[in-house]
Design an enzyme around this catalytic site. Structure first.
Site, PDB file in Angstrom:
ATOM      1  N   ARG A   1     -21.997  -6.336  10.753  1.00  0.00           N
ATOM      2  CA  ARG A   1     -20.804  -7.163  10.533  1.00  0.00           C
ATOM      3  C   ARG A   1     -21.020  -8.421  11.355  1.00  0.00           C
ATOM      4  NH1 ARG A   1     -15.029  -4.685  12.135  1.00  0.00           N
ATOM      5  NH2 ARG A   1     -16.024  -4.921  14.164  1.00  0.00           N
TER       6      ARG A   1
ATOM      7  N   TYR B   1      12.183   5.812  -8.544  1.00  0.00           N
ATOM      8  CA  TYR B   1      11.431   4.984  -9.488  1.00  0.00           C
ATOM      9  C   TYR B   1      10.378   5.793 -10.232  1.00  0.00           C
ATOM     10  CZ  TYR B   1      13.295   0.638  -7.529  1.00  0.00           C
ATOM     11  OH  TYR B   1      14.117  -0.376  -7.135  1.00  0.00           O
TER      12      TYR B   1
ATOM     13  N   LYS C   1      -5.231  -6.078  20.480  1.00  0.00           N
ATOM     14  CA  LYS C   1      -5.224  -7.051  19.379  1.00  0.00           C
ATOM     15  C   LYS C   1      -4.154  -6.658  18.351  1.00  0.00           C
ATOM     16  CE  LYS C   1      -8.910  -4.466  17.073  1.00  0.00           C
ATOM     17  NZ  LYS C   1     -10.373  -4.356  16.914  1.00  0.00           N
TER      18      LYS C   1
ATOM     19  N   MET D   1      11.386   0.074  -1.518  1.00  0.00           N
ATOM     20  CA  MET D   1      11.260  -0.982  -0.505  1.00  0.00           C
ATOM     21  C   MET D   1      12.055  -0.668   0.764  1.00  0.00           C
ATOM     22  SD  MET D   1      11.998  -5.065  -0.811  1.00  0.00           S
ATOM     23  CE  MET D   1      10.819  -5.378  -2.101  1.00  0.00           C
TER      24      MET D   1
HETATM   25  C1  LIG Z   1     -10.802  -3.186  17.607  1.00  0.00           C
HETATM   26  C2  LIG Z   1     -12.014  -3.045  18.418  1.00  0.00           C
HETATM   27  C3  LIG Z   1     -12.135  -1.987  19.330  1.00  0.00           C
HETATM   28  C4  LIG Z   1     -11.147  -0.853  19.416  1.00  0.00           C
HETATM   29  O1  LIG Z   1     -11.435   0.077  18.384  1.00  0.00           O
HETATM   30  P1  LIG Z   1     -10.677   1.466  18.290  1.00  0.00           P
HETATM   31  O2  LIG Z   1     -11.365   2.203  17.195  1.00  0.00           O
HETATM   32  O3  LIG Z   1      -9.253   1.148  17.936  1.00  0.00           O
HETATM   33  O4  LIG Z   1     -10.782   2.107  19.609  1.00  0.00           O
HETATM   34  C5  LIG Z   1     -13.247  -1.978  20.159  1.00  0.00           C
HETATM   35  N1  LIG Z   1     -14.194  -2.938  20.075  1.00  0.00           N
HETATM   36  C6  LIG Z   1     -14.112  -3.945  19.184  1.00  0.00           C
HETATM   37  C7  LIG Z   1     -15.207  -4.962  19.134  1.00  0.00           C
HETATM   38  C8  LIG Z   1     -13.043  -4.033  18.326  1.00  0.00           C
HETATM   39  O5  LIG Z   1     -12.975  -5.025  17.432  1.00  0.00           O
END
Ligand SMILES: *Cc1c(COP(=O)(O)O)cnc(C)c1O
Length: 362
Positions: free
Chosen positions: A129, A258, A33, A306
């Protein structure tokens, strides 16, 4: 050309994927993702295409990008569908689909589908969640099977605190899951990276047909804030590097950058690096954050701007104009930079932009 670039080591990616499979003894969905955590989803999927059991992404837009690039492997949508209209595309492209809420169960019951879906039914075992409430889980499972719209259901949950070694919460979540899933057969998927690496003892019932979901470990970064033996076997995939584009010698007592956030304590050779927060380097990284210059460790000094940042060359007389600077990679771990900047390597990788990406291996 501006020398800021991210090198992506695809061999290391495969090494880490194999490690996830080996240590878990399960099938592994490579979580790619968010553009493979900034590493490039299509290229990472192609590099794993011959061996991955499947891929996982957040949403249908990400999944379509992979299908359009010719990825034929199973692709799981980790948040399922956001509106019922997506079910047609899910069917058409043969995506697998998380169901985490009752409204999604309703939508599947109502959908006109000619091929049954593959559903990963998510339980809220304590993260609070997404995921079905324990009291609703069995009924949702029955409804999906009875709908005739679902071919197979994987039993799934997600950990909130698996990155905290020694925290009892993950064991409690497993206990909730085991309690709720009683009587339901099917493949199981519980583990993210920290659970794969850090909690093998929690899964004595692990079947070879079960699934793990490695994300951050694929990219070679540890999810833990302390040393951990299995995580030490990971190979960093991304090297973020640039070059020194300017050098200046300052006497003691001179401010750098800065807000004069750094003032020289002694005569100091300052190197200016073509890398800044617009590239995704964290603006909150403080003086002292490690960098490697031509292979030697040094430190960031002053505020990150930046497009540029400044480093200390005082103890590196060989270093100068054109020297290579590793911001993170195999020598300076992204997790160490993240700790200095009070964030996590996940966010460092996801924030990457503007830099040229170069793939090593295929
Ligand atoms: C992003 C995600 C993972 C992967 O998590 P990591 O900590 O990066 O291994 C696994 N399961 C779900 C449901 C996720 O949203």
């Amino acid at each position: 050309m501006r020398p800021a670039r991210a090198l992506i080591d695809l061999q290391a990616l495969r090494h880490n994927y194999r490690l996830a499979r080996e240590v878990s003894g399960a099938k592994a969905l490579a979580v790619i993702k968010a553009d493979a955590y900034g590493h490039g989803a299509v290229r990472c999927a192609q590099a794993l295409a011959d061996e991955a059991d499947g891929f996982a992404v957040a949403c249908i837009e990400e999944a379509l990008e992979l299908r359009n690039a010719g990825i034929r492997a199973p692709i799981l949508l980790l948040e399922g569908f956001f509106e019922a209209e997506e079910l047609a595309l899910i069917e058409q492209h043969d995506f697998w689909c998380v169901v985490h809420s009752l409204w999604q169960v309703d939508a599947i019951e109502r959908a006109a589908l000619s091929t049954p879906l593959r559903v990963w039914l998510k339980l809220d075992s304590g993260m609070h969640r997404v995921g079905l409430h324990p009291a609703d889980y069995q009924a949702a499972h029955r409804r999906l099977l009875a709908s005739g719209k679902v071919a197979k259901i994987v039993l799934m949950s997600h950990f909130a605190r698996a990155d905290e070694l020694g925290c009892p919460r993950s064991a409690e979540q497993v206990a909730v899951f085991e309690q709720v899933r009683q009587g339901l057969s099917g493949e199981v998927s519980l583990r993210n990276s920290p659970a794969i690496l850090g909690w093998p003892q929690l899964f004595p019932q692990q079947q070879a047909s079960d699934w793990v979901r490695p994300g951050i470990m694929l990219y070679g970064a540890t999810p833990f804030d302390q040393a951990q033996a299995t995580a030490a076997q990971l190979q960093p995939v991304m090297t973020l590097e640039s070059k020194i584009i300017c050098v200046r010698e300052l006497p003691a007592g001179e401010p750098v950058g800065y807000a004069a956030r750094f003032v020289t304590e002694r005569p100091t050779r300052v190197g200016v690096v073509a890398m800044g927060y617009a590239d995704g380097y964290p603006r909150h990284a403080p003086t002292g954050t490690p960098v490697a210059i031509d292979g030697q460790l040094s430190r960031l000094i002053g505020r990150v701007s930046m497009d540029m940042l400044t480093v200390d060359l005082s103890d590196l007389p060989q270093a100068g104009l054109g020297s290579r600077v590793e911001l993170w990679g195999k020598q300076v771990l992204a997790s160490d930079v993240a700790a200095c900047a009070e964030t996590i390597p996940y966010q460092l990788f996801c924030n990457l932009r503007r830099v040229q990406t170069v793939y090593l291996g295929s």
